[in-house]
Design a protein around this motif. Structure first.
Motif, PDB file in Angstrom:
ATOM      1  N   ASP A  23      45.231 -10.425   7.424  1.00 25.18           N
ATOM      2  CA  ASP A  23      46.567 -11.024   7.479  1.00 25.18           C
ATOM      3  C   ASP A  23      47.424 -10.345   8.550  1.00 25.18           C
ATOM      4  N   GLU A  24      47.317  -9.029   8.683  1.00 21.38           N
ATOM      5  CA  GLU A  24      48.059  -8.306   9.718  1.00 21.38           C
ATOM      6  C   GLU A  24      47.638  -8.746  11.114  1.00 21.38           C
ATOM      7  N   VAL A  25      46.333  -8.892  11.315  1.00 19.93           N
ATOM      8  CA  VAL A  25      45.797  -9.306  12.613  1.00 19.93           C
ATOM      9  C   VAL A  25      46.242 -10.725  12.957  1.00 19.93           C
ATOM     10  N   LEU A  26      46.307 -11.589  11.939  1.00 17.70           N
ATOM     11  CA  LEU A  26      46.595 -13.011  12.176  1.00 17.70           C
ATOM     12  C   LEU A  26      48.093 -13.338  12.188  1.00 17.70           C
ATOM     13  N   ARG A  27      48.909 -12.447  11.651  1.00 17.61           N
ATOM     14  CA  ARG A  27      50.353 -12.707  11.556  1.00 17.61           C
ATOM     15  C   ARG A  27      50.973 -13.132  12.894  1.00 17.61           C
ATOM     16  N   PRO A  28      50.615 -12.479  14.019  1.00 16.66           N
ATOM     17  CA  PRO A  28      51.229 -12.884  15.298  1.00 16.66           C
ATOM     18  C   PRO A  28      50.968 -14.337  15.707  1.00 16.66           C
ATOM     19  N   VAL A  29      49.870 -14.925  15.233  1.00 21.58           N
ATOM     20  CA  VAL A  29      49.582 -16.322  15.587  1.00 21.58           C
ATOM     21  C   VAL A  29      50.019 -17.286  14.491  1.00 21.58           C
ATOM     22  N   GLY A  30      50.548 -16.751  13.391  1.00 21.82           N
ATOM     23  CA  GLY A  30      51.146 -17.599  12.360  1.00 21.82           C
ATOM     24  C   GLY A  30      50.191 -18.259  11.397  1.00 21.82           C
ATOM     25  N   VAL A  31      49.017 -17.679  11.204  1.00 23.28           N
ATOM     26  CA  VAL A  31      48.100 -18.208  10.194  1.00 23.28           C
ATOM     27  C   VAL A  31      47.741 -17.096   9.214  1.00 23.28           C
ATOM     28  N   THR A  32      47.354 -17.511   8.020  1.00 17.72           N
ATOM     29  CA  THR A  32      46.940 -16.557   6.994  1.00 17.72           C
ATOM     30  C   THR A  32      45.434 -16.367   7.047  1.00 17.72           C
ATOM     31  N   ALA A  33      44.961 -15.376   6.324  1.00 14.43           N
ATOM     32  CA  ALA A  33      43.517 -15.141   6.242  1.00 14.43           C
ATOM     33  C   ALA A  33      42.814 -16.354   5.646  1.00 14.43           C
ATOM     34  N   LEU A  34      43.418 -16.988   4.637  1.00 16.91           N
ATOM     35  CA  LEU A  34      42.788 -18.168   4.027  1.00 16.91           C
ATOM     36  C   LEU A  34      42.732 -19.336   5.014  1.00 16.91           C
ATOM     37  N   GLN A  35      43.800 -19.539   5.784  1.00 14.94           N
ATOM     38  CA  GLN A  35      43.789 -20.604   6.785  1.00 14.94           C
ATOM     39  C   GLN A  35      42.749 -20.315   7.862  1.00 14.94           C
ATOM     40  N   TYR A  36      42.688 -19.076   8.291  1.00  9.67           N
ATOM     41  CA  TYR A  36      41.698 -18.668   9.290  1.00  9.67           C
ATOM     42  C   TYR A  36      40.282 -18.906   8.772  1.00  9.67           C
ATOM     43  N   THR A  37      40.048 -18.568   7.518  1.00  8.50           N
ATOM     44  CA  THR A  37      38.730 -18.796   6.931  1.00  8.50           C
ATOM     45  C   THR A  37      38.366 -20.274   7.002  1.00  8.50           C
ATOM     46  N   ALA A  38      39.289 -21.142   6.625  1.00  8.32           N
ATOM     47  CA  ALA A  38      39.030 -22.587   6.671  1.00  8.32           C
ATOM     48  C   ALA A  38      38.731 -23.038   8.100  1.00  8.32           C
ATOM     49  N   GLN A  52      34.373 -30.096   0.248  1.00  5.35           N
ATOM     50  CA  GLN A  52      33.388 -29.208   0.861  1.00  5.35           C
ATOM     51  C   GLN A  52      34.070 -28.011   1.520  1.00  5.35           C
ATOM     52  N   LEU A  53      35.158 -28.289   2.223  1.00  7.38           N
ATOM     53  CA  LEU A  53      35.882 -27.226   2.903  1.00  7.38           C
ATOM     54  C   LEU A  53      36.474 -26.239   1.894  1.00  7.38           C
ATOM     55  N   ALA A  54      36.981 -26.744   0.781  1.00  5.08           N
ATOM     56  CA  ALA A  54      37.530 -25.869  -0.260  1.00  5.08           C
ATOM     57  C   ALA A  54      36.443 -24.945  -0.804  1.00  5.08           C
ATOM     58  N   ARG A  55      35.290 -25.497  -1.116  1.00  2.00           N
ATOM     59  CA  ARG A  55      34.182 -24.680  -1.644  1.00  2.00           C
ATOM     60  C   ARG A  55      33.782 -23.594  -0.654  1.00  2.00           C
ATOM     61  N   ASP A  56      33.615 -23.978   0.601  1.00  2.00           N
ATOM     62  CA  ASP A  56      33.141 -23.029   1.614  1.00  2.00           C
ATOM     63  C   ASP A  56      34.219 -22.031   2.035  1.00  2.00           C
ATOM     64  N   SER A  57      35.476 -22.333   1.702  1.00  2.42           N
ATOM     65  CA  SER A  57      36.596 -21.452   2.054  1.00  2.42           C
ATOM     66  C   SER A  57      37.102 -20.648   0.866  1.00  2.42           C
ATOM     67  N   PHE A  58      36.499 -20.851  -0.302  1.00  2.00           N
ATOM     68  CA  PHE A  58      36.807 -20.073  -1.508  1.00  2.00           C
ATOM     69  C   PHE A  58      38.206 -20.333  -2.057  1.00  2.00           C
ATOM     70  N   VAL A  59      38.647 -21.593  -1.983  1.00  2.00           N
ATOM     71  CA  VAL A  59      39.941 -21.971  -2.565  1.00  2.00           C
ATOM     72  C   VAL A  59      39.757 -23.223  -3.417  1.00  2.00           C
ATOM     73  N   THR A  60      40.760 -23.524  -4.231  1.00  2.00           N
ATOM     74  CA  THR A  60      40.707 -24.723  -5.056  1.00  2.00           C
ATOM     75  C   THR A  60      40.941 -25.959  -4.190  1.00  2.00           C
ATOM     76  N   ALA A  61      40.567 -27.101  -4.731  1.00  2.00           N
ATOM     77  CA  ALA A  61      40.775 -28.367  -4.019  1.00  2.00           C
ATOM     78  C   ALA A  61      42.264 -28.598  -3.769  1.00  2.00           C
ATOM     79  N   GLN A  62      43.107 -28.278  -4.752  1.00  2.00           N
ATOM     80  CA  GLN A  62      44.556 -28.448  -4.583  1.00  2.00           C
ATOM     81  C   GLN A  62      45.097 -27.547  -3.478  1.00  2.00           C
ATOM     82  N   SER A  63      44.670 -26.289  -3.474  1.00  2.00           N
ATOM     83  CA  SER A  63      45.104 -25.372  -2.413  1.00  2.00           C
ATOM     84  C   SER A  63      44.649 -25.872  -1.050  1.00  2.00           C
TER      85      SER A  63
END
Length: 139
Positions: A23-38, A52-63
């Motif tokens: 999150d610290e590394v990505l903060r300057p570009v405005g994305v979170t670790a979860l967004q980067y993972t996706a 499929q993207l939710a499963r492979d990114s380790f988040v719920t379908a709603q997230s």
């Protein structure tokens, strides 16, 4: 004599510090670790459904639904109809998304090298293989 922490505890502790540093590394570009993972999942497997993207990114379908809207609004992803199933939307990385990943590639790799500093290349590869093995056994 105190018992050593469990492997599960050690893995979770490593996960939490990796996510915080990412999150610290990505903060300057405005994305979170979860967004980067996706985004990196889409870089490897473009044209996934949200499920499929939710499963492979380790988040719920709603997230993931919320995340895709955010990433789409920023121009990093686009949704389009699946030609094989018109009811299904596929998510793809845009050129802007590819550029974002390229922009943070060096600091993300530096973070990984920092994490594995002190390990030989063989030990780092063994760690990678061991983590893959653990994931497969529990999936």
């Amino acid at each position: 004599m105190k018992a050593s922490p469990s492997l599960l505890y050690m893995i979770k502790r490593a996960e939490l510090v990796v996510r915080a540093r990412l999150d610290e590394v990505l903060r300057p570009v405005g994305v979170t670790a979860l967004q980067y993972t996706a985004l990196t999942v889409l870089e490897r497997h473009n044209g996934l459904t949200a499920a499929q993207l939710a499963r492979d990114s380790f988040v719920t379908a709603q997230s993931m639904a919320d995340m895709v809207r955010t990433l789409e609004a920023r121009g990093y992803v686009v949704r389009h109809r699946n030609p094989a199933n018109r009811r299904e939307l596929l998510i793809s990385l845009t050129e802007t998304g590819h550029r974002l990943i390229a922009e943070v590639d060096r600091p993300v790799r530096d973070l990984e090298h920092r994490m594995t500093g002190g390990l030989t290349a063989e030990q780092a590869e063994h760690l990678r293989v061991s983590l893959e093995h653990a994931w497969r056994r529990l999936s």
